[in-house]
Design a protein around this motif. Structure first.
Motif, PDB file in Angstrom:
ATOM      1  N   LEU A   1      34.590  52.556  47.125  1.00  0.00           N
ATOM      2  CA  LEU A   1      34.454  53.466  48.253  1.00  0.00           C
ATOM      3  C   LEU A   1      34.057  52.728  49.530  1.00  0.00           C
ATOM      4  N   VAL A   2      33.184  51.729  49.397  1.00  0.00           N
ATOM      5  CA  VAL A   2      32.799  50.940  50.575  1.00  0.00           C
ATOM      6  C   VAL A   2      34.009  50.206  51.135  1.00  0.00           C
ATOM      7  N   VAL A   3      34.773  49.558  50.264  1.00  0.00           N
ATOM      8  CA  VAL A   3      35.965  48.842  50.717  1.00  0.00           C
ATOM      9  C   VAL A   3      36.977  49.806  51.319  1.00  0.00           C
ATOM     10  N   LEU A   4      37.154  50.952  50.705  1.00  0.00           N
ATOM     11  CA  LEU A   4      38.127  51.926  51.184  1.00  0.00           C
ATOM     12  C   LEU A   4      37.774  52.414  52.586  1.00  0.00           C
ATOM     13  N   VAL A   5      36.506  52.711  52.819  1.00  0.00           N
ATOM     14  CA  VAL A   5      36.093  53.183  54.147  1.00  0.00           C
ATOM     15  C   VAL A   5      36.349  52.108  55.198  1.00  0.00           C
ATOM     16  N   ILE A   6      35.968  50.876  54.909  1.00  0.00           N
ATOM     17  CA  ILE A   6      36.161  49.789  55.879  1.00  0.00           C
ATOM     18  C   ILE A   6      37.640  49.553  56.149  1.00  0.00           C
ATOM     19  N   VAL A   7      38.453  49.517  55.103  1.00  0.00           N
ATOM     20  CA  VAL A   7      39.885  49.275  55.273  1.00  0.00           C
ATOM     21  C   VAL A   7      40.544  50.425  56.026  1.00  0.00           C
ATOM     22  N   ALA A   8      40.178  51.664  55.724  1.00  0.00           N
ATOM     23  CA  ALA A   8      40.772  52.810  56.407  1.00  0.00           C
ATOM     24  C   ALA A   8      40.439  52.801  57.897  1.00  0.00           C
ATOM     25  N   VAL A   9      39.195  52.546  58.237  1.00  0.00           N
ATOM     26  CA  VAL A   9      38.787  52.529  59.647  1.00  0.00           C
ATOM     27  C   VAL A   9      39.457  51.379  60.392  1.00  0.00           C
ATOM     28  N   MET A  10      39.485  50.197  59.787  1.00  0.00           N
ATOM     29  CA  MET A  10      40.084  49.056  60.465  1.00  0.00           C
ATOM     30  C   MET A  10      41.599  49.183  60.562  1.00  0.00           C
ATOM     31  N   THR A  11      42.238  49.822  59.589  1.00  0.00           N
ATOM     32  CA  THR A  11      43.678  50.077  59.690  1.00  0.00           C
ATOM     33  C   THR A  11      43.983  51.033  60.826  1.00  0.00           C
ATOM     34  N   LEU A  12      43.181  52.088  60.961  1.00  0.00           N
ATOM     35  CA  LEU A  12      43.361  53.026  62.071  1.00  0.00           C
ATOM     36  C   LEU A  12      43.167  52.331  63.415  1.00  0.00           C
ATOM     37  N   LEU A  13      42.160  51.466  63.489  1.00  0.00           N
ATOM     38  CA  LEU A  13      41.916  50.725  64.720  1.00  0.00           C
ATOM     39  C   LEU A  13      43.085  49.800  65.043  1.00  0.00           C
ATOM     40  N   ALA A  14      43.595  49.081  64.048  1.00  0.00           N
ATOM     41  CA  ALA A  14      44.724  48.183  64.274  1.00  0.00           C
ATOM     42  C   ALA A  14      45.973  48.960  64.682  1.00  0.00           C
ATOM     43  N   SER A  15      46.184  50.109  64.081  1.00  0.00           N
ATOM     44  CA  SER A  15      47.350  50.920  64.426  1.00  0.00           C
ATOM     45  C   SER A  15      47.282  51.391  65.878  1.00  0.00           C
ATOM     46  N   ASN A  16      46.107  51.776  66.327  1.00  0.00           N
ATOM     47  CA  ASN A  16      45.962  52.183  67.726  1.00  0.00           C
ATOM     48  C   ASN A  16      46.130  51.003  68.673  1.00  0.00           C
ATOM     49  N   ILE A  17      45.700  49.822  68.262  1.00  0.00           N
ATOM     50  CA  ILE A  17      45.856  48.644  69.124  1.00  0.00           C
ATOM     51  C   ILE A  17      47.325  48.293  69.305  1.00  0.00           C
ATOM     52  N   VAL A  18      48.074  48.242  68.207  1.00  0.00           N
ATOM     53  CA  VAL A  18      49.474  47.816  68.304  1.00  0.00           C
ATOM     54  C   VAL A  18      50.354  48.881  68.954  1.00  0.00           C
ATOM     55  N   HIS A  19      49.907  50.142  68.978  1.00  0.00           N
ATOM     56  CA  HIS A  19      50.676  51.183  69.645  1.00  0.00           C
ATOM     57  C   HIS A  19      50.277  51.362  71.106  1.00  0.00           C
ATOM     58  N   GLY A  20      49.324  50.589  71.572  1.00  0.00           N
ATOM     59  CA  GLY A  20      48.867  50.702  72.946  1.00  0.00           C
ATOM     60  C   GLY A  20      49.394  49.581  73.823  1.00  0.00           C
ATOM     61  N   ARG A  21      48.724  49.379  74.954  1.00  0.00           N
ATOM     62  CA  ARG A  21      49.150  48.369  75.924  1.00  0.00           C
ATOM     63  C   ARG A  21      49.101  46.969  75.342  1.00  0.00           C
ATOM     64  N   ILE A  22      48.055  46.665  74.577  1.00  0.00           N
ATOM     65  CA  ILE A  22      47.931  45.331  73.991  1.00  0.00           C
ATOM     66  C   ILE A  22      49.060  45.066  73.004  1.00  0.00           C
ATOM     67  N   GLY A  23      49.371  46.054  72.186  1.00  0.00           N
ATOM     68  CA  GLY A  23      50.457  45.888  71.230  1.00  0.00           C
ATOM     69  C   GLY A  23      51.799  45.677  71.912  1.00  0.00           C
ATOM     70  N   ARG A  24      52.057  46.401  72.998  1.00  0.00           N
ATOM     71  CA  ARG A  24      53.317  46.209  73.728  1.00  0.00           C
ATOM     72  C   ARG A  24      53.372  44.823  74.353  1.00  0.00           C
ATOM     73  N   THR A  25      52.218  44.312  74.785  1.00  0.00           N
ATOM     74  CA  THR A  25      52.170  42.947  75.310  1.00  0.00           C
ATOM     75  C   THR A  25      52.518  41.936  74.230  1.00  0.00           C
ATOM     76  N   TRP A  26      51.949  42.115  73.047  1.00  0.00           N
ATOM     77  CA  TRP A  26      52.250  41.201  71.941  1.00  0.00           C
ATOM     78  C   TRP A  26      53.731  41.240  71.588  1.00  0.00           C
ATOM     79  N   MET A  27      54.307  42.421  71.523  1.00  0.00           N
ATOM     80  CA  MET A  27      55.715  42.531  71.142  1.00  0.00           C
ATOM     81  C   MET A  27      56.630  41.953  72.203  1.00  0.00           C
ATOM     82  N   ALA A  28      56.235  42.050  73.487  1.00  0.00           N
ATOM     83  CA  ALA A  28      57.014  41.403  74.543  1.00  0.00           C
ATOM     84  C   ALA A  28      56.987  39.895  74.396  1.00  0.00           C
ATOM     85  N   VAL A  29      55.824  39.349  74.064  1.00  0.00           N
ATOM     86  CA  VAL A  29      55.722  37.911  73.815  1.00  0.00           C
ATOM     87  C   VAL A  29      56.542  37.524  72.599  1.00  0.00           C
TER      88      VAL A  29
END
Length: 358
Positions: free
Chosen positions: A187-215
């Motif tokens: 459960l501890v691992v699941l909570v950490i992985v779920a939160v960090m996956t959500l955070l990563a998904s929001n990053i790559v779908h935002g301005r920073i993610g578009r910058t990375w994909m342009a590069v």
């Protein structure tokens, strides 16, 4: 007929740019989370939780970190296992120097140490890329692994050269050490992985993610558009190393319980790279697909002869596992080079028009 965008009108830009804009996707994600948080802990046995689900989630988190660098930014890295080791050793040192602080705080803070090391070894990415960058990160892999072996301060001068996880509790419940139950650790691992996956998904779908994909698509064109290549690439190295560092700390503290430097060797780096390639470059869900294929499928193959009552030696089963998994990897690369995530996208696209032929 049950997977349609028709009638789902967006009334704001935020709704249109949501990570899951379709109602059925949000419902499907809710069902997956319900199964993961409720059904698996209630009905899963100790083997399923400790030997299947916990390592699957930890390796998925490491694959997400590598996918940010390789899939979204286009920077090839062969040193992800070393950055996982930096996170593991950092969490170990912090937990021994400050034993009164909750261990989960140090597990998350270990990612910042891995991010700093990742930025340091990511400096050559402005001048080199492709095979040459892979060689530079490979040098980081061997150098950091040498540090894990030779610098005894990192493992508190332990004669065995290994780091051993101390027993720690959270709200009176053991989460690390021999007294921690598989359900708690899962459960501890699941909570950490779920939160960090959500955070990563929001990053790559935002301005920073578009910058990375342009590069990733064409760095020269991205630079002409005003994107500063060095900060963008170093940020990708930092975020990727942060996720790998947290994954390495979780691997030692909530999965293995103890680890030697060989746990973070080049084999783990290639394993994570295979997960990203097979699962799908530039895809969050592809990281989970790749981890499932590489980690869970061999376990199923090993258990199958015993379940069928076939008298096969353990060594033979081990060789068959390597053969079958390797053949499946080659098969998926030939059939769909974009990975399992692309097959998942095609299946969802077919559902949108089913039962019509167009």
């Amino acid at each position: 007929m049950f997977y349609r965008e028709t009638g789902q009108f967006k009334q704001s830009y935020a709704a249109d740019q949501a990570v899951f804009p379709i109602l059925q996707d949000r419902l499907g994600l809710a069902v997956i989370l319900l199964v993961a948080f409720v059904a698996v802990p209630l009905f899963g046995n100790e083997f399923l939780l400790a030997s299947v689900m916990v390592p699957f989630l930890i390796l998925s988190l490491g694959a997400i970190g590598l996918n940010i660098l390789v899939g979204y930014t286009g920077l090839l890295s062969l040193g992800s296992a070393a950055f996982m080791g930096v996170g593991a050793y950092s969490a170990y040192k912090l937990s021994t120097i400050f034993p009164g602080v909750n261990i989960l705080v140090w597990i998350l803070c270990s990612g910042f140490f891995a991010a700093g090391i990742g930025v340091l070894f990511g400096l050559p990415s402005l001048r080199i890329k492709g095979f040459y960058l892979a060689v530079a990160t490979l040098a980081a892999q061997f150098f950091l692994q040498w540090c894990f072996v030779r610098i005894s301060w990192l493992y508190n001068d332990n004669p065995s050269g290994a780091i051993e996880v101390p027993a720690r509790t959270l709200f009176g419940l053991a989460i690390t050490g021999p007294s921690a139950t598989p359900v708690t650790r899962y459960l501890v691992v699941l909570v950490i992985v779920a939160v960090m996956t959500l955070l990563a998904s929001n990053i790559v779908h935002g301005r920073i993610g578009r910058t990375w994909m342009a590069v990733r698509d064409m760095d020269i064109a991205a630079q002409l558009m005003g994107i500063r290549l060095l900060p963008a690439k170093l940020l990708a190295f930092a975020v990727s190393s942060f996720y790998c560092g947290v994954s390495g700390a979780l691997m030692v503290f909530l999965w293995l319980g103890a680890a030697e430097p060989s746990a973070f060797d080049i084999k783990l780096s290639f394993l994570l790279l295979f997960m990203v390639i097979i699962g799908g470059l530039g895809s969050m869900i592809g990281s989970f697909f790749g981890a499932a294929l590489i980690h869970i499928l061999p376990i199923v193959i090993r258990m199958l002869p015993e379940a069928l009552g076939l008298p096969i030696a353990a060594a033979t089963v081990e060789h068959l596992t390597y053969l079958i998994v390797g053949a499946l990897i080659i098969f998926f690369l030939i059939v769909e080079p974009h990975g399992l995530a692309r097959l998942w996208q095609i299946a969802k696209q077919k559902l949108r028009v089913w039962p019509f032929p167009y």
